[in-house]
Design a protein around this motif. Structure first.
Motif, short mmCIF file in Angstrom:
data_model
loop_
_atom_site.label_atom_id
_atom_site.label_comp_id
_atom_site.label_asym_id
_atom_site.label_seq_id
_atom_site.Cartn_x
_atom_site.Cartn_y
_atom_site.Cartn_z
N GLN A 54 2.02 -2.09 -65.84
CA GLN A 54 2.78 -2.81 -64.83
C GLN A 54 3.06 -4.23 -65.29
N SER A 55 4.32 -4.59 -65.30
CA SER A 55 4.73 -5.88 -65.86
C SER A 55 4.33 -7.07 -65.01
N ASP A 56 3.95 -6.85 -63.76
CA ASP A 56 3.63 -7.97 -62.88
C ASP A 56 2.15 -8.35 -62.88
N VAL A 57 1.38 -7.82 -63.82
CA VAL A 57 -0.04 -8.14 -63.92
C VAL A 57 -0.18 -9.41 -64.76
N PRO A 58 -0.85 -10.45 -64.25
CA PRO A 58 -0.93 -11.74 -64.98
C PRO A 58 -1.53 -11.65 -66.38
N THR A 59 -2.44 -10.71 -66.62
CA THR A 59 -3.08 -10.61 -67.94
C THR A 59 -2.26 -9.82 -68.95
N ASN A 60 -1.11 -9.29 -68.54
CA ASN A 60 -0.27 -8.46 -69.41
C ASN A 60 0.24 -9.30 -70.59
N THR A 61 -0.01 -8.85 -71.83
CA THR A 61 0.47 -9.56 -73.01
C THR A 61 1.46 -8.72 -73.82
N LEU A 62 2.03 -7.70 -73.20
CA LEU A 62 3.01 -6.87 -73.90
C LEU A 62 4.28 -7.65 -74.21
N PRO A 63 4.81 -7.50 -75.44
CA PRO A 63 6.13 -8.08 -75.71
C PRO A 63 7.18 -7.25 -74.99
N ASN A 64 8.26 -7.86 -74.54
CA ASN A 64 9.33 -7.15 -73.84
C ASN A 64 8.76 -6.27 -72.72
N THR A 65 7.98 -6.88 -71.87
CA THR A 65 7.26 -6.16 -70.83
C THR A 65 8.16 -5.25 -70.01
N GLN A 66 9.36 -5.67 -69.69
CA GLN A 66 10.24 -4.85 -68.85
C GLN A 66 10.56 -3.51 -69.51
N ASN A 67 10.47 -3.43 -70.84
CA ASN A 67 10.73 -2.17 -71.53
C ASN A 67 9.57 -1.19 -71.43
N TYR A 68 8.39 -1.68 -71.08
CA TYR A 68 7.21 -0.83 -71.07
C TYR A 68 6.59 -0.67 -69.69
N ASP A 69 7.21 -1.23 -68.69
CA ASP A 69 6.71 -1.11 -67.32
C ASP A 69 6.94 0.33 -66.87
N TRP A 70 5.89 1.06 -66.59
CA TRP A 70 6.04 2.43 -66.10
C TRP A 70 4.93 2.74 -65.11
N ARG A 71 5.28 3.58 -64.21
CA ARG A 71 4.34 4.10 -63.21
C ARG A 71 4.55 5.60 -63.19
N ASN A 72 3.68 6.32 -62.60
CA ASN A 72 3.84 7.77 -62.53
C ASN A 72 4.88 8.14 -61.48
N PRO A 73 5.59 9.26 -61.62
CA PRO A 73 5.43 10.26 -62.67
C PRO A 73 5.97 9.77 -64.01
N MET A 74 5.44 10.38 -65.08
CA MET A 74 5.79 9.96 -66.43
C MET A 74 6.83 10.86 -67.07
N VAL A 75 6.93 12.09 -66.61
CA VAL A 75 7.87 13.04 -67.19
C VAL A 75 8.51 13.86 -66.07
N GLN A 76 9.75 14.23 -66.31
CA GLN A 76 10.48 15.10 -65.36
C GLN A 76 11.25 16.11 -66.17
N PHE A 77 11.19 17.36 -65.77
CA PHE A 77 11.96 18.37 -66.49
C PHE A 77 12.52 19.39 -65.52
N ARG A 78 13.63 20.02 -65.93
CA ARG A 78 14.30 21.02 -65.12
C ARG A 78 14.30 22.35 -65.87
N VAL A 79 14.00 23.44 -65.20
CA VAL A 79 14.00 24.76 -65.81
C VAL A 79 15.46 25.19 -66.01
N MET A 80 15.79 25.56 -67.24
CA MET A 80 17.15 25.98 -67.55
C MET A 80 17.31 27.49 -67.39
N SER A 81 16.28 28.25 -67.75
CA SER A 81 16.33 29.70 -67.56
C SER A 81 14.90 30.20 -67.36
N ALA A 82 14.80 31.32 -66.68
CA ALA A 82 13.45 31.84 -66.40
C ALA A 82 13.33 33.26 -66.94
#
Length: 82
Positions: A54-82
């Motif tokens: 989370q980019s809004d944490v004061p101790t965050n030292t990530l470069p380009n924080t906005q590029n790495y800000d993520w929360r769950n869910p982390m992945v999404q996929f759609r079934v193409m055929s069953a």
């Protein structure tokens, strides 16, 4: 439950619990912090659903924080055929 074409699923990211979650580069593995991944043993000690980076944490030292800000869910996929 039956899975059908067009069904969508989301998945969460997991934390291995091996390093402290302080959002500082010295304890974050991966390409965002090449010198990171200091598994110092001060983590939770168990696998759990990750709270995300989370980019809004004061101790965050990530470069380009906005590029790495993520929360769950982390992945999404759609079934193409069953």
């Amino acid at each position: 439950a039956k899975i059908s074409p067009g069904d969508m699923f989301r998945g969460v990211g997991y934390d291995s619990g091996t390093e402290v979650n302080n959002q500082q580069c010295d304890s974050i593995p991966g390409p965002a912090c090449p010198a990171g991944n200091n598994a110092d043993g001060n983590g939770e000690g168990f696998v759990h659903i990750h709270r995300g980076i989370q980019s809004d944490v004061p101790t965050n030292t990530l470069p380009n924080t906005q590029n790495y800000d993520w929360r769950n869910p982390m992945v999404q996929f759609r079934v193409m055929s069953a």
